[in-house]
Motif scaffolding. Structure first.
Motif, PDB file in Angstrom:
ATOM      1  N   ALA A   3       8.097  58.331  56.612  1.00  0.00           N
ATOM      2  CA  ALA A   3       7.790  59.733  56.255  1.00  0.00           C
ATOM      3  C   ALA A   3       6.561  59.724  55.338  1.00  0.00           C
ATOM      4  N   MET A   4       5.271  59.118  55.514  1.00  0.00           N
ATOM      5  CA  MET A   4       4.355  59.200  54.713  1.00  0.00           C
ATOM      6  C   MET A   4       3.734  60.336  54.638  1.00  0.00           C
ATOM      7  N   ASN A   5       3.149  60.675  53.359  1.00  0.00           N
ATOM      8  CA  ASN A   5       2.270  61.808  53.089  1.00  0.00           C
ATOM      9  C   ASN A   5       1.166  61.249  52.424  1.00  0.00           C
ATOM     10  N   LEU A   6       0.184  60.928  53.218  1.00  0.00           N
ATOM     11  CA  LEU A   6      -1.174  60.147  52.950  1.00  0.00           C
ATOM     12  C   LEU A   6      -1.620  61.298  51.967  1.00  0.00           C
ATOM     13  N   MET A   7      -2.072  60.986  50.688  1.00  0.00           N
ATOM     14  CA  MET A   7      -2.677  61.726  50.017  1.00  0.00           C
ATOM     15  C   MET A   7      -3.193  60.987  48.420  1.00  0.00           C
ATOM     16  N   LEU A   8      -4.052  61.884  47.765  1.00  0.00           N
ATOM     17  CA  LEU A   8      -4.542  61.044  46.526  1.00  0.00           C
ATOM     18  C   LEU A   8      -5.061  62.111  45.570  1.00  0.00           C
ATOM     19  N   THR A   9      -5.179  61.642  44.387  1.00  0.00           N
ATOM     20  CA  THR A   9      -5.916  62.303  43.310  1.00  0.00           C
ATOM     21  C   THR A   9      -6.486  61.485  42.561  1.00  0.00           C
ATOM     22  N   GLN A  10      -7.327  61.646  41.543  1.00  0.00           N
ATOM     23  CA  GLN A  10      -8.059  60.743  40.785  1.00  0.00           C
ATOM     24  C   GLN A  10      -8.026  61.148  39.257  1.00  0.00           C
ATOM     25  N   ARG A  11      -7.404  60.068  38.633  1.00  0.00           N
ATOM     26  CA  ARG A  11      -7.310  60.313  37.033  1.00  0.00           C
ATOM     27  C   ARG A  11      -8.324  60.193  36.148  1.00  0.00           C
ATOM     28  N   PRO A  12      -8.422  60.814  34.898  1.00  0.00           N
ATOM     29  CA  PRO A  12      -9.402  60.654  34.066  1.00  0.00           C
ATOM     30  C   PRO A  12     -10.280  59.553  34.156  1.00  0.00           C
ATOM     31  N   ASP A  13      -9.458  58.399  34.221  1.00  0.00           N
ATOM     32  CA  ASP A  13     -10.345  57.138  33.959  1.00  0.00           C
ATOM     33  C   ASP A  13     -10.812  56.638  35.258  1.00  0.00           C
ATOM     34  N   GLY A  14     -10.824  57.320  36.566  1.00  0.00           N
ATOM     35  CA  GLY A  14     -11.328  57.081  37.690  1.00  0.00           C
ATOM     36  C   GLY A  14     -10.417  56.478  38.527  1.00  0.00           C
ATOM     37  N   SER A  15      -9.409  55.829  37.991  1.00  0.00           N
ATOM     38  CA  SER A  15      -8.231  55.270  38.901  1.00  0.00           C
ATOM     39  C   SER A  15      -7.823  56.339  40.033  1.00  0.00           C
ATOM     40  N   ILE A  16      -7.352  55.929  41.092  1.00  0.00           N
ATOM     41  CA  ILE A  16      -6.884  56.798  42.025  1.00  0.00           C
ATOM     42  C   ILE A  16      -5.459  56.458  42.269  1.00  0.00           C
ATOM     43  N   VAL A  17      -4.584  57.627  42.266  1.00  0.00           N
ATOM     44  CA  VAL A  17      -3.405  57.831  42.568  1.00  0.00           C
ATOM     45  C   VAL A  17      -3.022  57.816  44.023  1.00  0.00           C
ATOM     46  N   LEU A  18      -2.641  57.116  44.563  1.00  0.00           N
ATOM     47  CA  LEU A  18      -2.355  56.880  46.149  1.00  0.00           C
ATOM     48  C   LEU A  18      -1.001  56.791  46.497  1.00  0.00           C
ATOM     49  N   GLY A  19      -0.424  57.589  47.564  1.00  0.00           N
ATOM     50  CA  GLY A  19       0.618  57.503  48.128  1.00  0.00           C
ATOM     51  C   GLY A  19       0.994  58.501  49.372  1.00  0.00           C
ATOM     52  N   ASP A  20       2.091  58.693  49.524  1.00  0.00           N
ATOM     53  CA  ASP A  20       3.312  58.183  49.298  1.00  0.00           C
ATOM     54  C   ASP A  20       4.231  57.984  50.516  1.00  0.00           C
ATOM     55  N   THR A  21       5.217  57.235  50.384  1.00  0.00           N
ATOM     56  CA  THR A  21       6.366  57.148  51.455  1.00  0.00           C
ATOM     57  C   THR A  21       7.588  57.734  50.819  1.00  0.00           C
ATOM     58  N   HIS A  22       8.625  58.238  51.870  1.00  0.00           N
ATOM     59  CA  HIS A  22       9.815  59.066  51.363  1.00  0.00           C
ATOM     60  C   HIS A  22      10.798  57.984  51.936  1.00  0.00           C
ATOM     61  N   HIS A  23      12.017  57.861  51.152  1.00  0.00           N
ATOM     62  CA  HIS A  23      13.271  57.163  51.437  1.00  0.00           C
ATOM     63  C   HIS A  23      14.319  57.857  50.841  1.00  0.00           C
ATOM     64  N   TYR A  24      15.485  58.062  51.771  1.00  0.00           N
ATOM     65  CA  TYR A  24      16.443  59.083  51.261  1.00  0.00           C
ATOM     66  C   TYR A  24      17.874  58.323  50.954  1.00  0.00           C
ATOM     67  N   ALA A  25      18.486  58.279  50.101  1.00  0.00           N
ATOM     68  CA  ALA A  25      19.760  57.928  49.779  1.00  0.00           C
ATOM     69  C   ALA A  25      20.361  58.469  48.412  1.00  0.00           C
TER      70      ALA A  25
END
Length: 365
Positions: free
Chosen positions: A263-285
């Protein structure tokens, strides 16, 4: 109780109504879903009640950013289309929502907002895209503490490091003694089952576990908007409701079933320091094993590298967890007349909490 975004949103709404507010939080700071996310206020892609709440929340975020002294970026969202079916979703979505909400992009227009779209190995796959200008971005790691500090300045008492063991009508019993209150909002996300297992069972509450990464930006690229992909079209109500979304799903099931399986939702945002937050997968329990499968991280890195046009270097990795309930996006229950158990059960708490809170308090008060 609970100093995540849902709890703080209810505190902010209560203060705006002139009420005396006390927030109880079991940890010394917010460390849950509210700071582990992308900081994406994804207003436009919502549907139904979520869209109504998101529109209200958007205006509230803008006001609170000014009042609380934290950045709320109005850079919008870019959606990248890699096939005719994906572009069809965006064209249908634009026709339904209008140009003020959805602006279609050709390849050069997409590259201006998302420079990696013209990178070697990426540009050949890209058909076009769309810009959703109304969407917002915050850095949750700084916005949540700033919001809590602003609430304290407005007269809210926040009792950090305080575990609540019992909630009754008008009474909470905590690790630091009892607290009496005429109205109580129990907003503890995926842990609502700890004190209210019957409510959790009624709603089918479970935990969604996410694989999240922070990666170095290739070539120090700067990406102002949030970025969604074709996989995102399968997860957000507004996009998933378009006629072409079924063809997008079939394409992924045939060409990359391993992405559908996680259940991947491939997306990203960039933080103020330039690092990129990347994800994500979804697992349910209801209860997850504590072990991480490195193959899943490999999928995120593989697809992230395709999206960004370069191999990626991981700086941080973590597991996100949020509440999920198959039957509803918003759990609101009344175990007692003066108590509401509230949880956003769809991973869109940052987007909707400030719109949900007024509705909950209208009913509670």
């Amino acid at each position: 109780m609970g100093a995540g975004i849902v709890g703080l949103a209810h505190a902010a709404e209560a203060v705006a109504r002139g009420l005396r507010v006390c927030v109880l939080e079991r940890d010394d700071r917010a460390v849950g879903a509210s700071i582990r996310n992308f900081g994406h206020i994804a207003t436009t892609v919502q549907d139904g009640a979520a869209l109504e709440y998101a529109r209200v929340a958007r205006e509230r975020w803008l006001r609170l950013g000014t009042s609380g002294g934290f950045l709320v970026a109005e850079a919008g969202t870019v959606v990248v289309a890699r096939s005719a079916a994906q572009m069809g979703v965006l064209e249908e979505f634009a026709a339904a929502r209008g140009v003020d909400q959805v602006r279609l992009l050709d390849r050069p227009g997409l590259a201006r907002l998302f420079p990696p779209a013209c990178a070697d190995g990426v540009s050949a796959e890209v058909v076009g895209g769309a810009h959703l200008p109304l969407d917002l971005r915050v850095d949750p790691r700084s916005a949540l503490p700033a919001l809590a500090a602003w609430l304290v300045g407005e007269g809210v008492e926040i009792r950090w490091g305080t575990h609540v063991g019992t909630v009754e009508d008008g009474l909470l019993l905590s690790s630091r003694g009892e607290l009496r209150a005429e109205r109580i909002v129990h907003a503890v996300g995926h842990d609502a089952d700890r004190l209210f297992p019957g409510i959790a069972q009624e709603y089918g509450l479970r935990r969604c576990r996410l694989r999240m990464l922070e990666v170095a930006p290739p070539s120090d690229v700067r990406i102002d908007p949030a970025v969604l992909s074709g996989l995102s079209m399968l997860r957000y109500g507004g996009l998933a409701a378009t006629p072409s979304a079924a063809a997008v799903r079939r394409d992924f099931e045939e060409s990359a079933p391993e992405l559908v399986d996680v259940a991947m939702n491939l997306m990203l945002t960039q933080r103020p320091d330039g690092s990129i937050v990347l994800g994500d997968t979804h697992h349910y329990a209801r209860t997850h094993l504590p072990f991480d499968d490195e193959d899943i991280t490999g999928l995120v890195l593989r697809e992230g590298g395709r999206l960004l046009g370069a191999p990626l270097t991981v700086r941080r990795r973590w597991v996100g967890v949020y509440a999920d309930a198959p039957a509803t996006d918003f759990l609101v229950a009344a175990p007692y007349p003066g108590v509401r158990v509230v949880s956003v059960t769809s991973g869109i708490g940052m987007t909707t909490a400030f719109g949900l809170a007024p509705v909950v308090l209208d009913g509670l008060l």
